[in-house]
Design a protein around this motif. Sequence first.
Motif, mmCIF file in Angstrom:
data_model
loop_
_atom_site.group_PDB
_atom_site.id
_atom_site.type_symbol
_atom_site.label_atom_id
_atom_site.label_comp_id
_atom_site.label_asym_id
_atom_site.label_seq_id
_atom_site.Cartn_x
_atom_site.Cartn_y
_atom_site.Cartn_z
ATOM 1 N N VAL A 81 42.777 -21.636 121.548
ATOM 2 C CA VAL A 81 44.001 -21.511 121.233
ATOM 3 C C VAL A 81 44.631 -22.704 120.682
ATOM 4 O O VAL A 81 44.515 -23.745 120.947
ATOM 5 C CB VAL A 81 44.944 -21.335 122.572
ATOM 6 C CG1 VAL A 81 46.773 -20.871 122.038
ATOM 7 C CG2 VAL A 81 44.545 -20.078 123.545
ATOM 8 N N GLU A 82 45.135 -22.361 119.237
ATOM 9 C CA GLU A 82 45.494 -23.548 118.320
ATOM 10 C C GLU A 82 46.903 -23.531 118.025
ATOM 11 O O GLU A 82 47.695 -22.465 117.794
ATOM 12 C CB GLU A 82 44.605 -23.444 117.110
ATOM 13 C CG GLU A 82 43.167 -23.643 117.273
ATOM 14 C CD GLU A 82 42.423 -23.542 116.258
ATOM 15 O OE1 GLU A 82 42.832 -23.184 114.992
ATOM 16 O OE2 GLU A 82 41.319 -23.716 116.214
ATOM 17 N N GLY A 83 47.808 -24.588 117.930
ATOM 18 C CA GLY A 83 49.022 -24.548 117.616
ATOM 19 C C GLY A 83 50.212 -24.694 118.795
ATOM 20 O O GLY A 83 49.778 -25.444 119.777
ATOM 21 N N ARG A 84 51.284 -24.064 118.880
ATOM 22 C CA ARG A 84 52.209 -23.831 119.940
ATOM 23 C C ARG A 84 52.264 -22.680 120.668
ATOM 24 O O ARG A 84 52.070 -21.600 119.913
ATOM 25 C CB ARG A 84 53.463 -24.306 119.414
ATOM 26 C CG ARG A 84 53.477 -25.512 118.433
ATOM 27 C CD ARG A 84 54.920 -25.572 117.955
ATOM 28 N NE ARG A 84 56.048 -25.558 118.816
ATOM 29 C CZ ARG A 84 56.791 -26.343 119.321
ATOM 30 N NH1 ARG A 84 56.142 -27.792 119.257
ATOM 31 N NH2 ARG A 84 57.746 -26.136 120.117
ATOM 32 N N LEU A 85 52.141 -22.557 121.856
ATOM 33 C CA LEU A 85 52.311 -21.592 122.838
ATOM 34 C C LEU A 85 53.421 -21.613 123.328
ATOM 35 O O LEU A 85 54.029 -22.398 124.408
ATOM 36 C CB LEU A 85 51.057 -21.779 123.896
ATOM 37 C CG LEU A 85 51.184 -20.466 125.043
ATOM 38 C CD1 LEU A 85 50.716 -19.232 124.188
ATOM 39 C CD2 LEU A 85 49.901 -20.777 126.005
ATOM 40 N N ASP A 86 54.382 -20.779 122.873
ATOM 41 C CA ASP A 86 55.977 -20.627 123.267
ATOM 42 C C ASP A 86 56.444 -19.450 123.145
ATOM 43 O O ASP A 86 55.772 -18.480 123.318
ATOM 44 C CB ASP A 86 56.885 -21.680 122.317
ATOM 45 C CG ASP A 86 56.582 -21.325 120.783
ATOM 46 O OD1 ASP A 86 56.130 -20.090 120.601
ATOM 47 O OD2 ASP A 86 56.738 -22.081 119.989
ATOM 48 N N THR A 87 57.814 -19.438 123.371
ATOM 49 C CA THR A 87 58.277 -17.912 123.576
ATOM 50 C C THR A 87 57.986 -17.047 122.232
ATOM 51 O O THR A 87 57.966 -15.882 122.315
ATOM 52 C CB THR A 87 59.964 -18.080 123.473
ATOM 53 O OG1 THR A 87 60.384 -18.996 124.553
ATOM 54 C CG2 THR A 87 60.704 -16.804 123.542
ATOM 55 N N MET A 88 57.954 -17.420 121.110
ATOM 56 C CA MET A 88 57.507 -16.744 119.898
ATOM 57 C C MET A 88 56.067 -16.222 120.043
ATOM 58 O O MET A 88 55.671 -15.439 119.503
ATOM 59 C CB MET A 88 57.927 -17.261 118.627
ATOM 60 C CG MET A 88 59.358 -17.696 118.532
ATOM 61 S SD MET A 88 60.277 -16.296 118.559
ATOM 62 C CE MET A 88 59.773 -15.560 116.992
#
Length: 99
Positions: free
Chosen positions: A16-23
């Motif tokens: 998983v790369e980047g941001r794991l958020d609501t979006m």
Amino acid sequence: MKIIVNREQEKLTLRVEGRLDTMTSPQLERELGEGLEKVQELTLDFTSLEYISSAGLRVLLAAHKQMLRQEGRLVVRGVNEVVREALAITGFLDMLHME
């Protein structure tokens, strides 16, 4: 967020790369929903994960519970300090197998 999938028989690795958020958490949730059947070892490689929110933690918890039901194992690897702190504050470090 980008997810790189590697499946080898009963082992599934998601990088998983980047941001794991609501979006972005629905994307990981879909990937896990489609891929966990017959998996005995799920590895979430967070080497390139910059941030995790409560929505991402919810997906992580659901994957953990699913692997327990399947008598499988969830491994989380490559966690940076920002993500580690979120996992520590919420008690996830005590619950998950970390590498």
